[in-house]
Scaffold this active site. Structure first.
Site, PDB file in Angstrom:
ATOM      1  CE  LYS A 184      44.783  38.084  33.563  1.00  0.00           C
ATOM      2  NZ  LYS A 184      43.440  37.972  33.064  1.00  0.00           N
ATOM      3  CB  VAL A 208      46.074  46.306  31.511  1.00  0.00           C
ATOM      4  CG1 VAL A 208      45.488  47.104  32.673  1.00  0.00           C
ATOM      5  CG2 VAL A 208      47.397  45.679  31.907  1.00  0.00           C
ATOM      6  N   GLY A 226      41.053  44.716  29.327  1.00  0.00           N
ATOM      7  CA  GLY A 226      40.330  44.098  28.190  1.00  0.00           C
ATOM      8  C   GLY A 226      40.261  45.015  26.985  1.00  0.00           C
ATOM      9  CB  ILE A 241      39.713  49.921  28.715  1.00  0.00           C
ATOM     10  CG1 ILE A 241      38.382  49.477  29.304  1.00  0.00           C
ATOM     11  CG2 ILE A 241      39.941  51.403  28.993  1.00  0.00           C
ATOM     12  CD1 ILE A 241      38.339  49.567  30.829  1.00  0.00           C
ATOM     13  N   GLY A 275      29.418  32.616  34.766  1.00  0.00           N
ATOM     14  CA  GLY A 275      30.658  32.602  33.977  1.00  0.00           C
ATOM     15  C   GLY A 275      31.529  33.831  34.213  1.00  0.00           C
ATOM     16  CD  GLU A 300      38.708  31.535  35.105  1.00  0.00           C
ATOM     17  OE1 GLU A 300      38.622  30.319  34.849  1.00  0.00           O
ATOM     18  OE2 GLU A 300      38.890  32.415  34.249  1.00  0.00           O
ATOM     19  CG  ASP A 356      43.177  39.488  36.803  1.00  0.00           C
ATOM     20  OD1 ASP A 356      43.602  38.852  35.822  1.00  0.00           O
ATOM     21  OD2 ASP A 356      42.477  40.513  36.698  1.00  0.00           O
ATOM     22  CE  LYS A 403      43.528  42.180  34.206  1.00  0.00           C
ATOM     23  NZ  LYS A 403      42.128  41.963  34.516  1.00  0.00           N
TER      24      LYS A 403
HETATM   25  N1  HSE Z   1      39.364  37.587  35.343  1.00  0.00           N
HETATM   26  C1  HSE Z   1      39.636  38.858  34.722  1.00  0.00           C
HETATM   27  C2  HSE Z   1      38.638  39.888  35.240  1.00  0.00           C
HETATM   28  C3  HSE Z   1      39.537  38.695  33.234  1.00  0.00           C
HETATM   29  O1  HSE Z   1      37.680  39.508  35.908  1.00  0.00           O
HETATM   30  O2  HSE Z   1      38.813  41.075  35.027  1.00  0.00           O
HETATM   31  C4  HSE Z   1      40.162  39.813  32.439  1.00  0.00           C
HETATM   32  O3  HSE Z   1      41.536  39.942  32.683  1.00  0.00           O
END
Ligand code: HSE
Length: 406
Positions: A100, A127, A129, A131, A182, A185, A196, A200
């Site tokens: 992205k 955008v 994942g 979906i 996990g 990050e 993020d 998107k």
């Molecule tokens: N870090 C992003 C999230 C990963 O948590 O949605 C997917 O773009």
């Protein structure tokens, strides 16, 4: 046989290889031919992994390989991804990406290069994942004028907010747990500060309106100042706290914002919890549509990337048109955006009198768990108006309320 290359053998890259192997037969039927990963670019070696024999360390080996017709870019980050993708397109290869940051920064330019060479640049996985959202906007909803897009577009923050709401845990503790699992990050800034989700919504808004929205132009607030107290007020109001990335058209202007909102239990995104994503779209003829599912993760993201690869193979030599020009879309002034607001106000001096004077219809909310403060829910007003009206008040925090209903 269609030969492809994968740039980056991390989580998504290894997912792409796995999906192509797991669903080899059905993918072959849908693409009309077998798809084989010929080369994988990575700085590392993977001794013992069957992929090792396909690993290359120099992008040239892919760019100059005439057999490779599609390049999958799943390295992340703007550089060197941008340079590699541009080189691949210029060498006559279609590109599919989940990146992205790359799409938000250079989407229009890369689409233009792909179009000029009768290739494709596809980015379904960038955008939401797994979906489907890019293809619906680009193909299924083309009869509509898009009026509004509202999404929970970041799984990490949705996980944190859901957990804080269910367990009453505080932000720092929940973030640490998300990192341990996990979901977040080690440097969580891009997720928790909203960047993020902001990238998107910039991509979706650019596609919806056909010109480029710079994500830096979108008002962006994260979740790091949300405490257990906001959740207590939300509970008293029958609301959830969600990080929404939203854009809409009003009076001929497009507005966009990414911020934590309170949403009522009638809001279409109220039940989108944990790491899941949800995207609500309103079109002027279709009405409301919702998209829901895994917004991240190895196999869901790889599923979207591989579907793009199949599309590229099916459309070899033919550009599938995507309307997104480099021309900049100027957003409406964020201070003009109108919401109801929730605010926590320090209960000092004549704060309650000031609230009554400033707001004609503010509802006062008291919760047992706090002292020295009270909450207010205002009538709908612009951001600028809210700011002016609360100037003489000591605000602890404030959240917008999104009133979207199905
Ligand atoms: N870090 C992003 C999230 C990963 O948590 O949605 C997917 O773009």
């Amino acid at each position: 046989m269609a030969k492809i290359a994968v740039l980056g053998y991390g989580t998504v890259g290894s997912g792409v290889v796995e999906v192509l192997e797991t669903n080899k037969d059905s993918i072959k039927k849908r693409a009309g031919k077998e798809i084989e990963v010929k080369k994988v670019l990575d700085l590392r070696d993977f001794p013992g992994d069957p992929i090792q024999e396909k690993i290359v360390h120099d992008i040239k080996e892919i760019i100059e390989d005439e057999e490779i017709e599609v390049v999958v870019e799943v390295m992340g980050g703007v550089e060197p991804a941008f340079t590699f993708v541009k080189q691949a397109l210029e060498a006559g290869k279609s590109v599919c990406t989940s990146n992205k940051a790359l799409v938000a920064a250079h989407g229009a330019e890369l689409l233009e290069i792909a179009k000029s060479k009768s290739l494709n640049f596809m980015f379904e996985a960038s955008v939401g994942g797994g979906i489907p959202i890019i293809r619906p906007l680009n193909q299924s909803l083309t009869a509509d004028e898009i009026t509004k897009i509202t999404g929970i577009l970041n799984g990490t923050t949705n996980y944190i907010l859901t957990k804080m709401s269910r367990e009453g845990s505080d932000y720092d503790e929940t973030l640490k747990e998300a990192q341990k699992l996990g979901y977040a990050e080690r440097n969580p800034e891009a997720d928790v500060e909203g960047f993020d989700a902001c990238r998107k919504i910039a991509i979706l808004t650019s596609l919806a309106y056909g010109s480029t929205v710079n994500f830096e132009d979108i008002r962006c607030e994260g979740i790091s100042n949300i405490t257990t107290v906001e959740f207590k007020y939300a509970e008293a109001l029958g609301c959830a706290v969600k990080l929404l990335a939203t854009s809409y058209r009003k009076d001929g202007k497009v507005y966009a914002i990414t911020a934590p909102f309170m949403i009522s239990n009638e809001h279409p995104l109220y039940n989108v919890n944990d790491v899941l994503n949800g995207i609500f779209i309103n079109g002027n003829v279709i009405g409301n549509v919702m998209f829901f599912g895994a917004g991240a993760g190895k196999l869901p993201t790889a599923s979207a990337v591989v579907a793009d690869v199949v599309d590229c193979v099916k459309h070899k030599g033919k550009n599938v048109m995507t309307v997104w020009s480099s021309e900049k879309l100027s957003l409406g002034d964020a201070d003009d955006e109108v919401w109801r607001f929730f605010a926590r106000v320090k209960d000092e001096d004549d704060a309650r009198v000031k609230v009554r004077d400033a707001f004609a219809e503010a509802k006062i909310v008291e919760i047992a768990e706090t002292s020295g403060e009270f909450g207010i829910v205002t009538e709908a007003m612009s951001e600028a108006e809210f700011k002016a009206k609360t100037e003489g008040l000591n605000l602890i925090n404030r959240l917008r309320i999104d009133d979207t209903q199905l």
